[in-house]
Motif scaffolding. Structure first.
Motif, short mmCIF file in Angstrom:
data_model
loop_
_atom_site.label_atom_id
_atom_site.label_comp_id
_atom_site.label_asym_id
_atom_site.label_seq_id
_atom_site.Cartn_x
_atom_site.Cartn_y
_atom_site.Cartn_z
N UNK A 1 0.77 -1.11 0.03
CA UNK A 1 -0.20 0.21 -0.18
C UNK A 1 0.67 1.31 -0.02
N UNK A 2 2.12 1.01 0.88
CA UNK A 2 2.91 2.35 0.93
C UNK A 2 3.56 2.56 -0.63
N UNK A 3 3.87 1.52 -1.22
CA UNK A 3 4.42 1.66 -2.64
C UNK A 3 3.34 2.01 -3.69
N UNK A 4 2.26 1.64 -3.40
CA UNK A 4 1.19 2.11 -4.41
C UNK A 4 1.14 3.60 -4.07
N UNK A 5 1.36 3.97 -3.09
CA UNK A 5 1.04 5.68 -2.81
C UNK A 5 2.30 6.54 -2.90
N UNK A 6 3.30 5.63 -3.35
CA UNK A 6 4.69 6.42 -3.58
C UNK A 6 5.22 7.13 -2.03
N UNK A 7 5.31 6.33 -1.03
CA UNK A 7 5.53 6.68 0.26
C UNK A 7 7.00 5.79 0.63
N UNK A 8 7.60 6.35 1.39
CA UNK A 8 9.02 5.40 2.12
C UNK A 8 8.43 3.91 2.52
N UNK A 9 9.09 3.10 2.17
CA UNK A 9 8.79 1.72 2.77
C UNK A 9 9.82 1.05 3.67
N UNK A 10 9.24 0.93 4.98
CA UNK A 10 10.31 0.21 6.02
C UNK A 10 10.66 -1.11 5.61
N UNK A 11 11.96 -1.68 5.98
CA UNK A 11 12.33 -2.90 5.72
C UNK A 11 11.85 -4.10 6.53
N UNK A 12 11.32 -3.55 7.75
CA UNK A 12 10.60 -4.30 8.79
C UNK A 12 9.88 -3.76 9.77
N UNK A 13 8.85 -4.30 10.42
CA UNK A 13 8.11 -3.57 11.47
C UNK A 13 8.80 -2.77 12.65
N UNK A 14 8.32 -1.74 12.99
CA UNK A 14 9.15 -0.89 14.08
C UNK A 14 10.55 -0.05 13.78
N UNK A 15 10.93 -0.30 12.45
CA UNK A 15 12.14 0.24 11.99
C UNK A 15 11.59 1.58 11.11
N UNK A 16 11.94 2.60 11.25
CA UNK A 16 11.61 3.53 10.54
C UNK A 16 12.07 3.63 9.10
N UNK A 17 11.37 3.91 7.88
CA UNK A 17 11.76 4.09 6.68
C UNK A 17 12.47 5.30 6.48
N UNK A 18 13.60 5.52 5.97
CA UNK A 18 14.29 6.85 5.53
C UNK A 18 13.36 7.47 4.47
N UNK A 19 13.52 8.73 4.51
CA UNK A 19 12.79 9.61 3.48
C UNK A 19 11.78 10.46 4.37
N UNK A 20 10.95 11.14 3.55
CA UNK A 20 9.81 12.03 4.08
C UNK A 20 8.59 11.89 3.62
N UNK A 21 7.61 11.41 4.64
CA UNK A 21 7.81 11.58 6.10
C UNK A 21 8.26 10.20 6.64
N UNK A 22 8.90 10.21 7.74
CA UNK A 22 9.44 9.07 8.50
C UNK A 22 8.14 8.09 8.45
N UNK A 23 8.21 6.74 8.19
CA UNK A 23 7.30 5.84 7.94
C UNK A 23 7.63 4.63 9.00
N UNK A 24 6.60 4.38 9.90
CA UNK A 24 6.76 3.35 10.72
C UNK A 24 5.58 2.37 10.65
N UNK A 25 5.65 1.04 11.00
CA UNK A 25 4.80 0.08 10.87
C UNK A 25 4.99 -0.88 12.20
N UNK A 26 3.66 -1.03 12.70
CA UNK A 26 3.55 -2.18 13.59
C UNK A 26 2.44 -3.05 13.21
N UNK A 27 2.59 -4.42 13.32
CA UNK A 27 1.60 -5.33 13.38
C UNK A 27 1.36 -6.03 14.35
N UNK A 28 0.05 -5.95 14.92
CA UNK A 28 -0.48 -6.44 16.12
C UNK A 28 -0.64 -7.82 16.10
N UNK A 29 -0.40 -8.53 17.15
CA UNK A 29 -0.09 -8.28 18.66
C UNK A 29 1.38 -7.86 18.79
N UNK A 30 2.51 -8.61 18.14
CA UNK A 30 3.85 -8.39 18.45
C UNK A 30 4.74 -8.32 17.29
#
Length: 200
Positions: A84-113
């Motif tokens: 979805x981030x790629x579709x919107x041309x937004x920065x894509x993190x390599x893994x959860x909880x790790x910010x993707x470089x770029x603007x804006x900073x993008x972070x993803x968390x997948x619940x529960x852990x």
């Protein structure tokens, strides 16, 4: 999805109850620069992220957090968010909880852990495990099993709903109960969520 951007940090969640829940959590943490937006279901994420980029003031957004349930597969959920981030041309993190470089900073968390199947309700169940009310809830579902009644499609959600009926106002759903202050935000079960919100 409300597209009026009011704060420099955005948190995207799945539904209205999640929006209420995380708004209450952010308020408890004093994170008043985070705006929580619900997307009305995970399938709407690609189109809504694209629409969000076109919103007034999006250029002023410094951080974008996305939280979604793992459901059956945490890795598949993360890859879906990345798509979805790629579709919107937004920065894509390599893994959860790790910010993707770029603007804006993008972070993803997948619940529960970030690795187990499940959802927000599984975190909440950890926070109330062993309480008198939850012992009653567990006995209730054991009773249903003994009578060979069909189990609910989502046991975690059903248990949380059953627990909420034990509270002073038993008609509240998860997000509403968070707004009412019924959850112990300082419980260790919420630690990872707390870290994620503070890292935005």
């Amino acid at each position: 999805m409300a597209l009026e951007i009011k704060h420099p940090k955005l948190l995207i969640v799945e539904g209205k109850e999640d929006e209420l829940f995380f708004s209450a959590f952010c308020h408890h943490l004093g994170l008043n620069d985070i705006q929580v937006l619900s997307i009305g279901g995970k399938t709407n994420l690609p189109s809504n992220l694209k629409a969000l980029k076109k919103a007034t003031n999006f250029s002023q957004v410094t951080a974008l957090g996305i939280i979604r349930d793992a459901d059956e597969d945490a890795n598949a959920a993360f890859q879906s968010v990345c798509s979805a981030l790629q579709h919107a041309e937004l920065p894509i993190p390599t893994k959860p909880m790790t910010p993707a470089p770029g603007h804006p900073r993008v972070l993803v968390m997948i619940l529960p852990d970030n690795q187990s199947p499940g959802a927000l309700e599984d975190i909440c169940l950890k926070a109330i495990a062993g309480t008198p009310a939850m012992r009653c809830v567990d006995e209730f579902f054991c009773c249903l099993q003994r009578h060979r009644l069909p189990p609910p499609k989502n046991l975690s959600k059903a248990k949380v709903l059953a627990y909420l009926t034990s509270l002073p106002e038993p008609d509240k759903r998860l997000g509403e109960s968070a707004q009412a202050g019924y959850w112990d935000w300082d419980h260790p079960a919420f630690s990872d969520l707390k870290d994620f919100l503070r890292s935005l």
